[in-house]
Design a protein around this motif. Structure first.
Motif, short mmCIF file in Angstrom:
data_model
loop_
_atom_site.label_atom_id
_atom_site.label_comp_id
_atom_site.label_asym_id
_atom_site.label_seq_id
_atom_site.Cartn_x
_atom_site.Cartn_y
_atom_site.Cartn_z
N ARG A 66 0.86 -1.18 0.00
CA ARG A 66 0.00 0.00 0.00
C ARG A 66 0.90 1.23 0.00
NH1 ARG A 66 -5.28 -1.06 2.26
NH2 ARG A 66 -5.30 1.02 3.19
N VAL A 67 0.66 2.14 -0.94
CA VAL A 67 1.49 3.34 -1.05
C VAL A 67 0.59 4.57 -1.06
CG1 VAL A 67 3.24 4.57 -2.40
CG2 VAL A 67 3.23 2.06 -2.38
N LYS A 68 0.87 5.52 -0.18
CA LYS A 68 0.09 6.75 -0.09
C LYS A 68 0.60 7.79 -1.09
CE LYS A 68 -0.68 5.99 4.85
NZ LYS A 68 -0.29 6.44 6.20
N THR A 69 -0.26 8.68 -1.46
CA THR A 69 0.11 9.78 -2.36
C THR A 69 1.25 10.58 -1.74
OG1 THR A 69 -2.13 9.95 -3.23
CG2 THR A 69 -0.71 11.88 -3.48
N GLY A 70 2.28 10.82 -2.54
CA GLY A 70 3.40 11.63 -2.10
C GLY A 70 4.53 10.87 -1.44
N GLU A 71 4.36 9.58 -1.19
CA GLU A 71 5.42 8.82 -0.56
C GLU A 71 6.59 8.56 -1.51
OE1 GLU A 71 4.63 5.84 2.90
OE2 GLU A 71 3.21 5.35 1.33
N ARG A 72 7.78 8.39 -0.93
CA ARG A 72 8.98 7.96 -1.65
C ARG A 72 9.35 6.60 -1.09
NH1 ARG A 72 7.28 12.01 -4.03
NH2 ARG A 72 8.47 13.90 -4.39
N VAL A 73 9.15 5.57 -1.89
CA VAL A 73 9.32 4.19 -1.42
C VAL A 73 10.41 3.50 -2.23
CG1 VAL A 73 8.20 1.97 -1.05
CG2 VAL A 73 6.89 4.08 -0.77
N SER A 74 11.35 2.88 -1.54
CA SER A 74 12.42 2.15 -2.22
C SER A 74 12.14 0.65 -2.18
CB SER A 74 13.77 2.43 -1.54
OG SER A 74 14.80 1.76 -2.23
N LEU A 75 12.30 0.01 -3.32
CA LEU A 75 12.18 -1.44 -3.44
C LEU A 75 13.58 -2.03 -3.48
CD1 LEU A 75 9.49 -1.52 -6.31
CD2 LEU A 75 9.10 -1.31 -3.84
N ALA A 125 2.40 16.67 -6.74
CA ALA A 125 1.60 15.59 -6.16
C ALA A 125 2.01 14.30 -6.85
CB ALA A 125 0.12 15.87 -6.35
N LEU A 126 3.20 13.83 -6.51
CA LEU A 126 3.81 12.71 -7.21
C LEU A 126 4.31 11.68 -6.21
CD1 LEU A 126 4.89 11.57 -9.96
CD2 LEU A 126 7.00 12.81 -9.48
N THR A 127 3.98 10.43 -6.48
CA THR A 127 4.45 9.32 -5.67
C THR A 127 5.57 8.62 -6.42
OG1 THR A 127 2.22 9.04 -4.79
CG2 THR A 127 3.73 7.18 -4.52
N VAL A 128 6.64 8.27 -5.70
CA VAL A 128 7.82 7.68 -6.35
C VAL A 128 8.16 6.33 -5.72
CG1 VAL A 128 10.25 8.01 -6.95
CG2 VAL A 128 8.73 10.00 -6.80
N LEU A 129 8.28 5.33 -6.58
CA LEU A 129 8.83 4.03 -6.19
C LEU A 129 10.14 3.84 -6.94
CD1 LEU A 129 5.86 3.54 -5.26
CD2 LEU A 129 6.13 1.17 -6.01
N PHE A 130 11.22 3.56 -6.22
CA PHE A 130 12.46 3.35 -6.95
C PHE A 130 13.18 2.09 -6.49
CE2 PHE A 130 13.61 6.32 -3.56
CZ PHE A 130 14.86 5.89 -3.10
N VAL A 131 13.61 1.31 -7.49
CA VAL A 131 14.41 0.11 -7.25
C VAL A 131 15.85 0.56 -7.04
CG1 VAL A 131 15.23 -2.07 -8.22
CG2 VAL A 131 12.89 -1.31 -8.67
N GLU A 132 16.47 0.09 -5.97
CA GLU A 132 17.83 0.55 -5.69
C GLU A 132 18.62 -0.51 -4.93
OE1 GLU A 132 20.88 2.16 -6.12
OE2 GLU A 132 19.42 3.69 -6.70
N HIS A 133 19.91 -0.64 -5.28
CA HIS A 133 20.79 -1.57 -4.58
C HIS A 133 21.74 -0.85 -3.62
CE1 HIS A 133 19.78 -5.34 -6.59
NE2 HIS A 133 19.72 -4.68 -7.73
N ASP A 134 21.85 0.45 -3.76
CA ASP A 134 22.77 1.22 -2.93
C ASP A 134 22.05 1.65 -1.65
OD1 ASP A 134 24.29 3.39 -1.81
OD2 ASP A 134 25.34 3.58 -3.72
N MET A 135 22.46 1.08 -0.52
CA MET A 135 21.77 1.36 0.73
C MET A 135 21.99 2.78 1.23
SD MET A 135 19.99 -1.27 1.27
CE MET A 135 19.91 -1.66 -0.49
N ASP A 136 23.09 3.43 0.82
CA ASP A 136 23.28 4.83 1.18
C ASP A 136 22.20 5.70 0.53
OD1 ASP A 136 25.54 4.31 2.69
OD2 ASP A 136 26.90 4.54 0.98
N ILE A 137 21.89 5.39 -0.73
CA ILE A 137 20.82 6.11 -1.44
C ILE A 137 19.48 5.83 -0.79
CG2 ILE A 137 19.57 6.28 -3.63
CD1 ILE A 137 22.29 7.57 -3.76
N VAL A 138 19.23 4.57 -0.46
CA VAL A 138 17.96 4.18 0.18
C VAL A 138 17.77 4.92 1.49
CG1 VAL A 138 16.75 2.25 1.28
CG2 VAL A 138 17.89 1.90 -0.92
#
Length: 257
Positions: free
Chosen positions: A28-37, A198-211
């Motif tokens: 579940r992702v809310k509007t405006g969240e920045r979520v890393s996968l 009003a943008l929600t972002v999901l980003f795939v990332e391997h770099d834990m510093d970025i996460v």
């Protein structure tokens, strides 16, 4: 941040032959969240993204964008609903200029691209320059994409995704292939460009510093399952995430003498 729910994936399952790519995935992702996968290669992150964007259909389960079920929609239909993505390998026309790439993207979003109508209109050029300016790319607008380094190509690919004014933006490893000293400035540029929308972002990332630095939440995948879903400080501290995602050698994993 708005509390409205933008994305709701429920009970997603997907299998490719004997390989389980998604097993009862709920997000579940809310509007405006920045979520890393996050997750190792083959953990299920890309399958999840491909199901959201319509390139892969789940065997069972549902995906809702706002109040609309998009589980069986085509990629084009889902794009029209306000979902955009960038790619690990930028999808650009290298023999065209940055501006020309932007104009083609804008024409496609307007469903007006044809062999006999020009992609360049004054309105599109204005819109292209606006987006390029936000990503600090305006000075490169007339350069051929083939002349540009990989970091700039990544930014252009993300700028292209923004031409349709999406509600949900999916970024596939935005810092991969970027020099270590450039990854934070690049992410700063991206996040600044996305600010105030009003943008929600999901980003795939391997770099834990970025996460750690750029997301509100972490969703960790392992073997097609979600093994953690929490704020970075909590999710990254969980034992399964440390063992299967960040690759730490835990004391209980040491061989017995």
């Amino acid at each position: 941040m708005s509390e409205a729910l933008l994305l709701h994936a429920q009970g997603l399952n997907k299998q490719f032959g004997a390989v389980v790519a998604a097993q009862d995935v709920n997000v579940r992702v809310k509007t405006g969240e920045r979520v890393s996968l996050i997750g190792s290669n083959g953990a299920g992150k890309t399958t999840f993204v491909n199901m959201i964007t319509g390139y892969v259909r789940p065997d069972s389960g549902s995906i809702a964008l706002g109040d609309t079920d998009i589980s069986r929609m085509t990629p084009r239909q889902i794009t029209r609903m306000g979902v955009a993505r960038s790619f690990q390998i930028p999808q650009l026309y290298p023999s065209m200029t940055v501006l020309e790439n932007m104009l083609v993207a804008l024409a496609c979003h307007e469903n007006r691209l044809s062999t006999w109508l020009p992609a360049a209109t004054s309105a599109r050029v204005l819109r292209a320059d606006e987006v390029l300016s936000r990503f600090n790319l305006l000075k490169h607008r007339d350069r051929l994409v083939s002349e540009l380094p990989s970091g700039l190509r990544k930014l252009i690919d993300i700028a292209l995704a923004m031409t349709g004014a999406p509600r949900l933006l999916l970024l596939d490893e935005p810092t991969s292939g970027v020099a270590a000293e450039e990854k934070f400035p690049m992410m700063d540029t991206i996040m600044l460009a996305l600010e105030g929308q009003a943008l929600t972002v999901l980003f795939v990332e391997h770099d834990m510093d970025i996460v750690n630095r750029y997301c509100d939440r972490v969703v960790a995948f392992y073997s097609g399952r979600i093994i953690a879903d929490d704020v970075p400080s909590v999710a990254l501290a969980q034992t399964d995430v440390r063992r299967y995602v960040t690759g730490e050698r835990l004391p209980e994993d040491a061989p017995h003498a």
